[in-house]
Design an enzyme around this catalytic site. Structure first.
Site, mmCIF file in Angstrom:
data_model
loop_
_atom_site.group_PDB
_atom_site.id
_atom_site.type_symbol
_atom_site.label_atom_id
_atom_site.label_comp_id
_atom_site.label_asym_id
_atom_site.label_seq_id
_atom_site.Cartn_x
_atom_site.Cartn_y
_atom_site.Cartn_z
ATOM 1 C CB CYS A 169 60.368 27.019 53.171
ATOM 2 S SG CYS A 169 59.725 25.420 52.737
ATOM 3 N NE ARG A 210 58.061 27.403 58.870
ATOM 4 C CZ ARG A 210 57.709 26.823 57.619
ATOM 5 N NH1 ARG A 210 57.320 25.751 57.731
ATOM 6 N NH2 ARG A 210 57.962 27.649 56.637
#
Length: 309
Positions: A169, A210
């Site tokens: 991530c 995101r």
């Protein structure tokens, strides 16, 4: 019976692959015949690496985008190895790029303090943006990895939606790709540093956005569409995971592919030498030769000299 891939195998294969590509780059300057042999072996090992990761992406992470890409990478790597061994020397450049990508990425997978710092830094920035948007989830330590990287949203009924960030991530994978591409080519240091700073900066910002999107979409259950078919198809036991699946595994990953193309375009405006690598990848995929640098020249995108001015 179900085949189980040992957890250590991907990491071991990754280091073998990077070592083989680095050895190929070293041999290229002195003995191209041997470099082709070692490089071909590196590509075969790289194909095996993606083959080992396919079940994890497709079935463990339930990501059809990453699963499809990893599966497609297997024959492409084998074909690259064959082409390099057969004498397509331009693939030495792509081989150097893959080796450089690995040298950037792998330390974060094996050095715990580096991984923890990166995950927690991105998690904190993600939380700041979420907070600035008017949401107030609990920001706490993730029980899965011990990092301060978890977000807990609580709805009006008291139900909690828990998600946390991991190394994937942080955007380090995409940063490594562009870092490897830029490091591999022959260009002035100034242009390479500018291109790297631009790529990393854009990747970092888009990646935080995101993470914010996924956390909010899951925490607020924005995408509870086609719940029964998706839970049955993907194998989720919790209906609420549909929002996570759509936000992360579908929308974010598809948009990430578009973003990578856009960032690549920005990079080649400053370092058009990278297009040689893109041409080879396009050849491996389609079997056709391309002259992308001519297109960039026509578009006015190349640098007029190699002095970085």
């Amino acid at each position: 019976m179900t085949a189980v891939v040992p957890e250590f195998l991907p990491d071991v294969l990754a280091w073998v692959v990077v070592a083989a590509f680095v050895a190929t780059a070293a041999l290229e300057r002195y003995d191209r015949r041997r470099a082709r042999v070692v490089g071909a072996g590196a590509w075969v090992a790289f194909g095996a690496f993606w083959g080992v990761l396919f079940p994890q992406f497709a079935f463990g992470m339930k990501s059809f985008v990453e699963g499809a890409l990893s599966l497609a990478a297997v024959p492409l790597c084998l074909y690259a190895g064959y082409q390099l061994y057969a004498g397509r020397d331009s693939l030495f450049l792509l081989s150097r790029a893959v080796g450089a990508m690995g040298l950037i990425y792998l330390p974060f997978t094996t050095v715990e303090p580096a991984r923890e710092f990166l995950v927690e830094a991105v998690s904190y920035q993600t939380y700041l943006v979420i907070e600035a948007l008017g949401y107030d989830p609990a920001f706490t330590v993730a029980k899965e990895n011990g990092y301060h990287s978890a977000f807990i949203f609580t709805d009006e009924t008291g139900h909690q939606y828990y998600t946390y960030l991991v190394l994937a991530c942080t955007g380090i994978g995409s940063m490594s790709i562009f870092g490897g591409l830029i490091a591999a080519v022959d260009a002035s240091l100034g242009r390479k540093l500018r291109a790297f700073a631009l790529a990393v900066g854009v990747v970092w910002l888009l990646n935080v956005a995101r993470n914010v999107f996924i956390a909010l979409a899951f925490g607020n259950q924005w995408f509870q569409f086609f719940v029964d078919p998706i839970t049955t198809l993907v194998g989720y036991s919790q209906p609420g995971m549909v929002s996570f699946f759509i936000a992360d595994r579908v929308l974010s990953q598809l948009l990430a592919l578009v973003a990578l193309v856009g960032i690549l375009w920005l990079v080649v405006r400053d370092v058009p030498e990278v297009l040689t690598i893109v041409e080879d990848v396009a050849y491996l995929v389609t079997g056709n030769e391309y002259d992308l640098r001519r297109t960039v020249v026509a578009d006015g995108g190349t640098r007029r000299d190699d002095a970085g001015r």
